[in-house]
Motif scaffolding. Structure first.
Motif, PDB file in Angstrom:
ATOM      1  N   ASP A 131     -32.003 -25.752   9.143  1.00 38.03           N
ATOM      2  CA  ASP A 131     -32.305 -27.132   8.761  1.00 38.03           C
ATOM      3  C   ASP A 131     -32.922 -27.262   7.368  1.00 38.03           C
ATOM      4  O   ASP A 131     -33.367 -28.339   6.985  1.00 38.03           O
ATOM      5  CB  ASP A 131     -33.193 -27.809   9.813  1.00 38.03           C
ATOM      6  CG  ASP A 131     -34.526 -27.121  10.008  1.00 38.03           C
ATOM      7  OD1 ASP A 131     -34.726 -26.013   9.482  1.00 38.03           O
ATOM      8  OD2 ASP A 131     -35.381 -27.704  10.706  1.00 38.03           O
ATOM      9  N   HIS A 132     -32.895 -26.184   6.594  1.00 39.32           N
ATOM     10  CA  HIS A 132     -33.412 -26.232   5.225  1.00 39.32           C
ATOM     11  C   HIS A 132     -32.225 -26.472   4.288  1.00 39.32           C
ATOM     12  O   HIS A 132     -31.645 -25.546   3.711  1.00 39.32           O
ATOM     13  CB  HIS A 132     -34.124 -24.928   4.879  1.00 39.32           C
ATOM     14  CG  HIS A 132     -34.962 -25.007   3.642  1.00 39.32           C
ATOM     15  ND1 HIS A 132     -34.542 -25.617   2.480  1.00 39.32           N
ATOM     16  CD2 HIS A 132     -36.210 -24.554   3.379  1.00 39.32           C
ATOM     17  CE1 HIS A 132     -35.470 -25.517   1.562  1.00 39.32           C
ATOM     18  NE2 HIS A 132     -36.502 -24.888   2.084  1.00 39.32           N
ATOM     19  N   ALA A 133     -31.870 -27.735   4.129  1.00 36.93           N
ATOM     20  CA  ALA A 133     -30.670 -28.116   3.369  1.00 36.93           C
ATOM     21  C   ALA A 133     -30.685 -27.575   1.940  1.00 36.93           C
ATOM     22  O   ALA A 133     -29.665 -27.091   1.440  1.00 36.93           O
ATOM     23  CB  ALA A 133     -30.514 -29.633   3.363  1.00 36.93           C
ATOM     24  N   ALA A 134     -31.832 -27.644   1.267  1.00 42.44           N
ATOM     25  CA  ALA A 134     -31.891 -27.219  -0.140  1.00 42.44           C
ATOM     26  C   ALA A 134     -31.607 -25.725  -0.289  1.00 42.44           C
ATOM     27  O   ALA A 134     -30.816 -25.323  -1.152  1.00 42.44           O
ATOM     28  CB  ALA A 134     -33.253 -27.566  -0.731  1.00 42.44           C
ATOM     29  N   SER A 135     -32.219 -24.887   0.529  1.00 45.56           N
ATOM     30  CA  SER A 135     -31.989 -23.443   0.406  1.00 45.56           C
ATOM     31  C   SER A 135     -30.569 -23.060   0.806  1.00 45.56           C
ATOM     32  O   SER A 135     -29.974 -22.149   0.221  1.00 45.56           O
ATOM     33  CB  SER A 135     -33.000 -22.656   1.237  1.00 45.56           C
ATOM     34  OG  SER A 135     -34.226 -22.580   0.547  1.00 45.56           O
ATOM     35  N   ASN A 136     -30.004 -23.752   1.786  1.00 43.51           N
ATOM     36  CA  ASN A 136     -28.613 -23.487   2.138  1.00 43.51           C
ATOM     37  C   ASN A 136     -27.689 -23.898   1.002  1.00 43.51           C
ATOM     38  O   ASN A 136     -26.704 -23.211   0.717  1.00 43.51           O
ATOM     39  CB  ASN A 136     -28.255 -24.184   3.457  1.00 43.51           C
ATOM     40  CG  ASN A 136     -28.829 -23.449   4.645  1.00 43.51           C
ATOM     41  OD1 ASN A 136     -28.348 -22.389   5.013  1.00 43.51           O
ATOM     42  ND2 ASN A 136     -29.887 -23.991   5.232  1.00 43.51           N
ATOM     43  N   ALA A 137     -28.015 -24.972   0.306  1.00 44.87           N
ATOM     44  CA  ALA A 137     -27.222 -25.398  -0.851  1.00 44.87           C
ATOM     45  C   ALA A 137     -27.322 -24.374  -1.986  1.00 44.87           C
ATOM     46  O   ALA A 137     -26.335 -24.128  -2.694  1.00 44.87           O
ATOM     47  CB  ALA A 137     -27.672 -26.776  -1.335  1.00 44.87           C
ATOM     48  N   VAL A 138     -28.488 -23.762  -2.160  1.00 44.54           N
ATOM     49  CA  VAL A 138     -28.646 -22.710  -3.167  1.00 44.54           C
ATOM     50  C   VAL A 138     -27.704 -21.549  -2.845  1.00 44.54           C
ATOM     51  O   VAL A 138     -27.000 -21.042  -3.724  1.00 44.54           O
ATOM     52  CB  VAL A 138     -30.108 -22.227  -3.261  1.00 44.54           C
ATOM     53  CG1 VAL A 138     -30.215 -20.964  -4.109  1.00 44.54           C
ATOM     54  CG2 VAL A 138     -30.992 -23.328  -3.828  1.00 44.54           C
ATOM     55  N   CYS A 139     -27.677 -21.143  -1.589  1.00 51.60           N
ATOM     56  CA  CYS A 139     -26.792 -20.034  -1.193  1.00 51.60           C
ATOM     57  C   CYS A 139     -25.339 -20.359  -1.509  1.00 51.60           C
ATOM     58  O   CYS A 139     -24.617 -19.541  -2.089  1.00 51.60           O
ATOM     59  CB  CYS A 139     -26.949 -19.742   0.298  1.00 51.60           C
ATOM     60  SG  CYS A 139     -28.553 -19.044   0.753  1.00 51.60           S
ATOM     61  N   ARG A 140     -24.927 -21.540  -1.128  1.00 52.43           N
ATOM     62  CA  ARG A 140     -23.552 -21.973  -1.387  1.00 52.43           C
ATOM     63  C   ARG A 140     -23.266 -21.970  -2.888  1.00 52.43           C
ATOM     64  O   ARG A 140     -22.259 -21.441  -3.349  1.00 52.43           O
ATOM     65  CB  ARG A 140     -23.362 -23.366  -0.785  1.00 52.43           C
ATOM     66  CG  ARG A 140     -21.982 -23.739  -0.406  1.00 52.43           C
ATOM     67  CD  ARG A 140     -21.835 -25.035   0.409  1.00 52.43           C
ATOM     68  NE  ARG A 140     -23.009 -25.877   0.581  1.00 52.43           N
ATOM     69  CZ  ARG A 140     -23.854 -25.815   1.629  1.00 52.43           C
ATOM     70  NH1 ARG A 140     -23.686 -24.937   2.588  1.00 52.43           N
ATOM     71  NH2 ARG A 140     -24.892 -26.642   1.699  1.00 52.43           N
ATOM     72  N   GLY A 141     -24.168 -22.553  -3.675  1.00 49.74           N
ATOM     73  CA  GLY A 141     -23.978 -22.655  -5.115  1.00 49.74           C
ATOM     74  C   GLY A 141     -24.018 -21.320  -5.841  1.00 49.74           C
ATOM     75  O   GLY A 141     -23.418 -21.170  -6.903  1.00 49.74           O
ATOM     76  N   ALA A 142     -24.720 -20.353  -5.256  1.00 53.03           N
ATOM     77  CA  ALA A 142     -24.841 -19.034  -5.886  1.00 53.03           C
ATOM     78  C   ALA A 142     -23.743 -18.077  -5.431  1.00 53.03           C
ATOM     79  O   ALA A 142     -23.753 -16.903  -5.798  1.00 53.03           O
ATOM     80  CB  ALA A 142     -26.221 -18.442  -5.590  1.00 53.03           C
ATOM     81  N   GLY A 143     -22.802 -18.570  -4.626  1.00 50.96           N
ATOM     82  CA  GLY A 143     -21.651 -17.752  -4.253  1.00 50.96           C
ATOM     83  C   GLY A 143     -21.829 -16.892  -3.030  1.00 50.96           C
ATOM     84  O   GLY A 143     -21.041 -15.968  -2.799  1.00 50.96           O
TER      85      GLY A 143
END
Length: 177
Positions: free
Chosen positions: A135-147
């Motif tokens: 449920d930590h949307a920001a950190s999951n978005a970081v993972c996605r954005g960092a490949g």
């Protein structure tokens, strides 16, 4: 400056990874707020912060960094990697924190990309994992954005005695994906 400079990405601010030093305890204190630790079991005591700082200054494995803006050197957060056993394999794990006034600018994604390169250069592990709360949307978005690639969900203990449902994100450091 002794560190890793992240130059990839379309536009935006560049970041540098500066090895954690004795004078960086203030950053741990800044990121120890209830808001910043909501997905990590809450704030730590001063004693716990001091012990964490010692581990960051003198790591047994891996490395911690202070994330700075490449232009000007202003500190925006922290990131690092360390060894852990995951599913019977030795891997690198990563985690980060970006100070509230620097969030939503893509800096964590840039730092995570730079960290991938640092972990790859350090060897010996093939995989780098991140385990943000589902449920930590920001950190999951970081993972996605960092490949990173999402492998699924897992129950994860952090800190000790506190179980969370996490996403298991992974980068293959040999292949680059």
């Amino acid at each position: 400056m002794d560190g890793v400079d992240e130059r990839t990405g379309a536009g935006g601010e560049r970041v540098c990874l500066v090895p954690w030093a004795e004078g960086d305890l203030w950053l741990l204190r800044r990121t120890n707020s209830p808001e910043m630790t909501a997905h990590l079991g809450g704030p730590e005591t001063e004693e716990q912060l001091t012990a964490r700082h010692r581990r960051y200054v003198e790591p047994e494995t891996g490395r911690m960094y202070r994330v700075t803006l490449a232009d000007g050197g202003e500190t925006v957060g922290s990131i690092g990697y360390w060894q852990r056993t995951w599913q019977d394999t030795e891997v690198w794990e990563t985690g980060w924190a970006v100070l509230p006034e620097f969030q939503r600018r893509g800096l964590a994604v840039r730092a995570a990309r730079a960290l991938r390169e640092a972990a790859r250069a350090a060897g010996p592990h093939r995989y780098l994992h991140a385990f943000p709360s589902v449920d930590h949307a920001a950190s999951n978005a970081v993972c996605r954005g960092a490949g990173f690639t999402l492998l699924g969900q897992a129950d994860f203990e952090y800190p000790k005695g506190h179980w969370i449902r996490s996403n298991d994100w992974r980068v293959d450091l040999e292949r680059g994906d």
